[in-house]
Design an enzyme around this catalytic site. Structure first.
Site, PDB file in Angstrom:
ATOM      1  N   ASP A 102       0.641  -1.312   0.448  1.00  0.00           N
ATOM      2  CA  ASP A 102      -0.013  -0.206   0.007  1.00  0.00           C
ATOM      3  C   ASP A 102       0.588   1.054   0.119  1.00  0.00           C
ATOM      4  OD1 ASP A 102      -2.449   1.530   0.587  1.00  0.00           O
ATOM      5  OD2 ASP A 102      -1.700   1.627   2.577  1.00  0.00           O
ATOM      6  N   ASP A 116      -0.056   5.068   0.802  1.00  0.00           N
ATOM      7  CA  ASP A 116      -0.536   5.787   1.623  1.00  0.00           C
ATOM      8  C   ASP A 116      -0.606   5.325   3.245  1.00  0.00           C
ATOM      9  OD1 ASP A 116      -0.687   8.030  -0.020  1.00  0.00           O
ATOM     10  OD2 ASP A 116      -2.591   7.353  -0.307  1.00  0.00           O
TER      11      ASP A 116
HETATM   12  C1  BG6 Z   1      -5.782   5.896  -0.109  1.00  0.00           C
HETATM   13  C2  BG6 Z   1      -6.133   6.363   1.737  1.00  0.00           C
HETATM   14  O1  BG6 Z   1      -4.536   5.046  -0.566  1.00  0.00           O
HETATM   15  O2  BG6 Z   1      -6.227   6.585  -1.226  1.00  0.00           O
HETATM   16  C3  BG6 Z   1      -7.390   6.935   1.630  1.00  0.00           C
HETATM   17  O3  BG6 Z   1      -5.408   5.683   2.252  1.00  0.00           O
HETATM   18  C4  BG6 Z   1      -7.143   8.262   0.270  1.00  0.00           C
HETATM   19  O4  BG6 Z   1      -7.098   7.736   2.475  1.00  0.00           O
HETATM   20  C5  BG6 Z   1      -7.040   6.956  -0.674  1.00  0.00           C
HETATM   21  O5  BG6 Z   1      -8.851   8.388   0.860  1.00  0.00           O
HETATM   22  C6  BG6 Z   1      -7.853   7.986  -1.981  1.00  0.00           C
HETATM   23  O6  BG6 Z   1      -7.024   8.252  -2.024  1.00  0.00           O
HETATM   24  P1  BG6 Z   1      -6.724  10.069  -3.567  1.00  0.00           P
HETATM   25  O7  BG6 Z   1      -5.773  10.516  -3.238  1.00  0.00           O
HETATM   26  O8  BG6 Z   1      -7.397   9.760  -4.510  1.00  0.00           O
HETATM   27  O9  BG6 Z   1      -8.042  10.985  -3.168  1.00  0.00           O
HETATM   28 MG    MG Z   2      -2.368   3.608   3.887  1.00  0.00          MG
END
Ligand code: BG6
Ligand code: MG
Length: 276
Positions: free
Chosen positions: A9, A11
């Site tokens: 993963d 984030d």
């Molecule tokens: C995930 C995060 O990786 O991506 C979430 O953990 C986030 O917090 C999700 O909402 C979507 O991200 P994005 O950048 O498409 O808004």
């Molecule tokens: Mg994560």
């Protein structure tokens, strides 16, 4: 059975963008006058943008137009926050582990619900390390469904039982378990305790630490494997991944003679052929 790939993963695992997502949602929530703190943020970890907004709103009335505007606004805050990111924002231990995996011939994949995945990887100068990226554009059903990780495994040409998923979110751990992967949780037990193994972070963690921990796990599986990936885009053909429907998990890394005498064999990382 060999471990052939590790799917990360993004984030909260390779970099602390989980904090930026929180700050961006917090700013939006404050503007809307909706109470939102770190505790409220927990279920948003790992889940896509729209679902995150629904969780944040928690029944607060909204038209589709407002939803779109709020998602765009949150994303603009988030994109603003990640503009300044550099390789210095890679979390401790992550780069060392990626380098080690590359040396060991273990394929590296990214499985993140974020549509900003490639931007973040670019900013961190990590694109060269990854063989496959599955992101917010890759599948329709997101974590806790397993599709994203299965999509990544397909790209890497490995079976889920040959891959480890590294996750910091409860939804991601659930998704990886549902897909039949080995799962390494990062963070507190309350959040990722369902994973086969849990580490506080990647700091100081080497490949052999991960494999030894997995080999020793007594985790009992409770999922089945029968999943159809729904890719996004009209031209994408749904593909079906089917595994045995018994209550199995991927076979546990075995204590082979090779390992017992000093590490994995040159040809790969040996894992057991029998699920626990
Ligand atoms: C995930 C995060 O990786 O991506 C979430 O953990 C986030 O917090 C999700 O909402 C979507 O991200 P994005 O950048 O498409 O808004
Ligand atoms: Mg994560």
């Amino acid at each position: 059975m060999e471990i052939k790939a590790i799917i990360f993963d993004l984030d909260g695992v390779l970099t602390d963008t989980a904090e930026y997502h929180f700050l961006a949602w917090k700013r939006l929530a404050d503007e809307l006058g909706i109470p939102f703190d770190r505790q409220h943020n927990e279920p948003l970890r790992g889940v896509p943008r729209r679902r995150s907004l629904e969780l944040l709103l928690n029944g607060y009335p909204a038209t589709e137009e407002q939803m779109q505007e709020w998602m765009a606004r949150k994303n603009s805050y988030y994109v603003g926050l990640i503009q300044q990111m550099t390789p210095a924002d890679i979390l401790p231990g992550a780069l060392e582990l990626l380098k080690e995996l590359r040396r060991a011939g273990i394929k590296i994949g990214i499985g993140s619900a974020s549509k900003n995945t490639r931007t973040v990887l670019d900013r961190l100068h990590l694109m060269d390390y990854v063989a496959a990226i599955s992101d917010g554009y890759s599948v329709q059903r997101h974590k806790p469904m397993p599709d994203l990780f299965l999509h990544c495994a397909q790209q890497l040409d490995v079976d889920p039982g040959q891959a480890i998923v590294v996750e910091d979110a409860a939804s991601g751990v659930e998704a990886a378990l549902a897909g039949g992967f080995w799962v390494m949780g990062l963070g507190p037990e309350e959040r990722v305790g369902a994973a086969h193994i849990v580490f506080p972070s990647l700091e100081g963690v080497h490949l052999l630490d991960i494999l030894s921990a997995l080999r020793n796990t007594q985790h009992v599986s409770r999922f089945t494997h029968h999943v159809t990936i729904q890719k996004t885009g009209s031209s994408a053909k749904p593909s079906s991944i089917q595994r045995s429907s018994t209550t199995r998990k991927p076979s546990s890394p075995s204590a082979t003679a090779t390992w017992g005498r000093g590490g994995p064999s040159k040809r790969g990382i040996l894992a057991p052929d029998r699920p626990r």
